[in-house]
Design a protein around this motif. Structure first.
Motif, PDB file in Angstrom:
ATOM      1  N   GLN A  66       0.795  -1.228   0.000  1.00 19.78           N
ATOM      2  CA  GLN A  66       0.000   0.000   0.000  1.00 19.78           C
ATOM      3  C   GLN A  66       0.827   1.277   0.000  1.00 19.78           C
ATOM      4  O   GLN A  66       0.400   2.279  -0.538  1.00 19.78           O
ATOM      5  N   GLY A  67       1.976   1.297   0.649  1.00 18.50           N
ATOM      6  CA  GLY A  67       2.850   2.457   0.599  1.00 18.50           C
ATOM      7  C   GLY A  67       2.482   3.623   1.488  1.00 18.50           C
ATOM      8  O   GLY A  67       2.839   4.757   1.200  1.00 18.50           O
ATOM      9  N   THR A  68       1.768   3.377   2.586  1.00 18.49           N
ATOM     10  CA  THR A  68       1.468   4.451   3.532  1.00 18.49           C
ATOM     11  C   THR A  68       2.476   4.385   4.670  1.00 18.49           C
ATOM     12  O   THR A  68       2.550   3.397   5.397  1.00 18.49           O
ATOM     13  N   LEU A  69       3.272   5.455   4.804  1.00 14.47           N
ATOM     14  CA  LEU A  69       4.310   5.513   5.831  1.00 14.47           C
ATOM     15  C   LEU A  69       3.779   6.101   7.124  1.00 14.47           C
ATOM     16  O   LEU A  69       2.947   7.017   7.103  1.00 14.47           O
ATOM     17  N   MET A  70       4.298   5.595   8.245  1.00 15.72           N
ATOM     18  CA  MET A  70       3.976   6.137   9.572  1.00 15.72           C
ATOM     19  C   MET A  70       5.287   6.296  10.332  1.00 15.72           C
ATOM     20  O   MET A  70       6.176   5.450  10.215  1.00 15.72           O
ATOM     21  N   TRP A  71       5.383   7.367  11.122  1.00 15.30           N
ATOM     22  CA  TRP A  71       6.585   7.554  11.933  1.00 15.30           C
ATOM     23  C   TRP A  71       6.306   8.602  12.989  1.00 15.30           C
ATOM     24  O   TRP A  71       5.783   9.672  12.696  1.00 15.30           O
ATOM     25  N   THR A  72       6.657   8.297  14.220  1.00 16.25           N
ATOM     26  CA  THR A  72       6.615   9.269  15.302  1.00 16.25           C
ATOM     27  C   THR A  72       8.049   9.445  15.781  1.00 16.25           C
ATOM     28  O   THR A  72       8.580   8.593  16.493  1.00 16.25           O
ATOM     29  N   PRO A  73       8.705  10.517  15.340  1.00 15.60           N
ATOM     30  CA  PRO A  73      10.112  10.701  15.703  1.00 15.60           C
ATOM     31  C   PRO A  73      10.284  11.024  17.186  1.00 15.60           C
ATOM     32  O   PRO A  73       9.364  11.500  17.844  1.00 15.60           O
ATOM     33  N   THR A  74      11.489  10.743  17.665  1.00 10.69           N
ATOM     34  CA  THR A  74      11.852  11.080  19.038  1.00 10.69           C
ATOM     35  C   THR A  74      12.866  12.221  18.999  1.00 10.69           C
ATOM     36  O   THR A  74      13.332  12.620  17.929  1.00 10.69           O
ATOM     37  N   ALA A  75      13.249  12.717  20.157  1.00  6.95           N
ATOM     38  CA  ALA A  75      14.254  13.783  20.235  1.00  6.95           C
ATOM     39  C   ALA A  75      15.575  13.329  19.624  1.00  6.95           C
ATOM     40  O   ALA A  75      16.306  14.137  19.052  1.00  6.95           O
ATOM     41  N   ASN A  76      15.886  12.040  19.694  1.00  5.47           N
ATOM     42  CA  ASN A  76      17.122  11.523  19.105  1.00  5.47           C
ATOM     43  C   ASN A  76      17.125  11.597  17.580  1.00  5.47           C
ATOM     44  O   ASN A  76      18.166  11.458  16.960  1.00  5.47           O
ATOM     45  N   ASP A  77      15.955  11.802  16.974  1.00  8.38           N
ATOM     46  CA  ASP A  77      15.854  11.886  15.518  1.00  8.38           C
ATOM     47  C   ASP A  77      16.068  13.304  14.993  1.00  8.38           C
ATOM     48  O   ASP A  77      15.984  13.527  13.791  1.00  8.38           O
ATOM     49  N   ALA A  78      16.346  14.253  15.869  1.00  9.77           N
ATOM     50  CA  ALA A  78      16.576  15.641  15.456  1.00  9.77           C
ATOM     51  C   ALA A  78      18.008  15.757  14.923  1.00  9.77           C
ATOM     52  O   ALA A  78      18.910  16.213  15.598  1.00  9.77           O
ATOM     53  N   LEU A  79      18.209  15.316  13.695  1.00 10.98           N
ATOM     54  CA  LEU A  79      19.513  15.351  13.062  1.00 10.98           C
ATOM     55  C   LEU A  79      19.709  16.699  12.371  1.00 10.98           C
ATOM     56  O   LEU A  79      18.767  17.269  11.829  1.00 10.98           O
ATOM     57  N   THR A  80      20.924  17.181  12.334  1.00  5.48           N
ATOM     58  CA  THR A  80      21.226  18.494  11.753  1.00  5.48           C
ATOM     59  C   THR A  80      20.743  18.617  10.318  1.00  5.48           C
ATOM     60  O   THR A  80      20.137  19.609   9.942  1.00  5.48           O
ATOM     61  N   ASN A  81      20.988  17.609   9.493  1.00  9.14           N
ATOM     62  CA  ASN A  81      20.622  17.681   8.075  1.00  9.14           C
ATOM     63  C   ASN A  81      19.357  16.903   7.738  1.00  9.14           C
ATOM     64  O   ASN A  81      19.067  16.652   6.583  1.00  9.14           O
ATOM     65  N   GLY A  82      18.619  16.498   8.757  1.00  9.81           N
ATOM     66  CA  GLY A  82      17.392  15.740   8.539  1.00  9.81           C
ATOM     67  C   GLY A  82      17.664  14.256   8.382  1.00  9.81           C
ATOM     68  O   GLY A  82      18.800  13.811   8.300  1.00  9.81           O
ATOM     69  N   ARG A  83      16.606  13.479   8.393  1.00 10.41           N
ATOM     70  CA  ARG A  83      16.712  12.027   8.225  1.00 10.41           C
ATOM     71  C   ARG A  83      16.222  11.665   6.831  1.00 10.41           C
ATOM     72  O   ARG A  83      15.068  11.893   6.496  1.00 10.41           O
ATOM     73  N   PRO A  84      17.112  11.076   6.002  1.00  9.51           N
ATOM     74  CA  PRO A  84      16.628  10.614   4.702  1.00  9.51           C
ATOM     75  C   PRO A  84      15.797   9.346   4.866  1.00  9.51           C
ATOM     76  O   PRO A  84      16.167   8.454   5.632  1.00  9.51           O
ATOM     77  N   VAL A  85      14.675   9.300   4.207  1.00 10.05           N
ATOM     78  CA  VAL A  85      13.815   8.115   4.177  1.00 10.05           C
ATOM     79  C   VAL A  85      13.733   7.710   2.709  1.00 10.05           C
ATOM     80  O   VAL A  85      13.272   8.483   1.876  1.00 10.05           O
ATOM     81  N   ILE A  86      14.201   6.503   2.383  1.00 14.67           N
ATOM     82  CA  ILE A  86      14.268   6.065   0.996  1.00 14.67           C
ATOM     83  C   ILE A  86      13.280   4.923   0.790  1.00 14.67           C
ATOM     84  O   ILE A  86      13.311   3.927   1.509  1.00 14.67           O
ATOM     85  N   VAL A  87      12.387   5.088  -0.202  1.00  9.66           N
ATOM     86  CA  VAL A  87      11.415   4.054  -0.532  1.00  9.66           C
ATOM     87  C   VAL A  87      11.580   3.699  -2.001  1.00  9.66           C
ATOM     88  O   VAL A  87      11.623   4.578  -2.858  1.00  9.66           O
ATOM     89  N   THR A  88      11.700   2.397  -2.283  1.00 12.40           N
ATOM     90  CA  THR A  88      11.761   1.910  -3.656  1.00 12.40           C
ATOM     91  C   THR A  88      10.416   1.289  -3.984  1.00 12.40           C
ATOM     92  O   THR A  88       9.886   0.502  -3.207  1.00 12.40           O
ATOM     93  N   VAL A  89       9.856   1.667  -5.133  1.00 14.60           N
ATOM     94  CA  VAL A  89       8.583   1.119  -5.588  1.00 14.60           C
ATOM     95  C   VAL A  89       8.872   0.305  -6.843  1.00 14.60           C
ATOM     96  O   VAL A  89       9.494   0.803  -7.783  1.00 14.60           O
ATOM     97  N   SER A  90       8.450  -0.957  -6.848  1.00 17.30           N
ATOM     98  CA  SER A  90       8.706  -1.804  -8.008  1.00 17.30           C
ATOM     99  C   SER A  90       7.478  -2.625  -8.356  1.00 17.30           C
ATOM    100  O   SER A  90       6.616  -2.863  -7.519  1.00 17.30           O
ATOM    101  N   ASP A  91       7.414  -3.022  -9.624  1.00  9.63           N
ATOM    102  CA  ASP A  91       6.421  -4.034  -9.994  1.00  9.63           C
ATOM    103  C   ASP A  91       7.200  -5.315 -10.251  1.00  9.63           C
ATOM    104  O   ASP A  91       8.405  -5.309 -10.463  1.00  9.63           O
ATOM    105  N   ARG A  92       6.537  -6.410 -10.161  1.00 12.26           N
ATOM    106  CA  ARG A  92       7.203  -7.700 -10.333  1.00 12.26           C
ATOM    107  C   ARG A  92       6.802  -8.313 -11.665  1.00 12.26           C
ATOM    108  O   ARG A  92       5.640  -8.251 -12.062  1.00 12.26           O
ATOM    109  N   ASP A  93       7.772  -8.894 -12.329  1.00 11.90           N
ATOM    110  CA  ASP A  93       7.516  -9.601 -13.578  1.00 11.90           C
ATOM    111  C   ASP A  93       6.782 -10.904 -13.255  1.00 11.90           C
ATOM    112  O   ASP A  93       7.310 -11.720 -12.500  1.00 11.90           O
ATOM    113  N   PRO A  94       5.568 -11.112 -13.779  1.00 13.95           N
ATOM    114  CA  PRO A  94       4.830 -12.340 -13.457  1.00 13.95           C
ATOM    115  C   PRO A  94       5.594 -13.614 -13.794  1.00 13.95           C
ATOM    116  O   PRO A  94       5.427 -14.640 -13.152  1.00 13.95           O
TER     117      PRO A  94
END
Length: 93
Positions: A39-67
């Motif tokens: 489905q591709g719906t992301l959820m995240w509740t960051p903590t104080a430890n996630d306060a990174l200077t340049n932000g947190r990269p979140v990488i998602v790959t979307v693919s279809d599969r060859d039958p």
């Protein structure tokens, strides 16, 4: 939450894959406890430890599969989000 918009021209099932670093930081798909989703719906509740200077990269790959070969992606795209997490303001005392 954020739903990643994606569609496949020939209407094959899409698989969303979350990168390992984001998964380790607590980012999850709403419909899955693993790094993979249909489905591709992301959820995240960051903590104080996630306060990174340049932000947190979140990488998602979307693919279809060859039958004919379900272990090999027939096509894919990768989206990188950079999430900036601020420290909450200190309470006035």
């Amino acid at each position: 939450t954020y739903t990643i918009p994606a569609e496949d021209a020939d209407e094959q099932t899409l698989t969303y894959t979350l990168d390992e670093a984001s998964f380790a930081a607590g980012v999850r798909f709403a419909d899955s406890a693993t790094r993979y989703s249909q489905q591709g719906t992301l959820m995240w509740t960051p903590t104080a430890n996630d306060a990174l200077t340049n932000g947190r990269p979140v990488i998602v790959t979307v693919s279809d599969r060859d039958p004919g070969d379900p272990d090999r992606p027939a096509g894919y795209d990768q989206v990188t989000f950079v999430v900036l997490v601020s420290d909450p303001p200190e309470a006035n005392t």
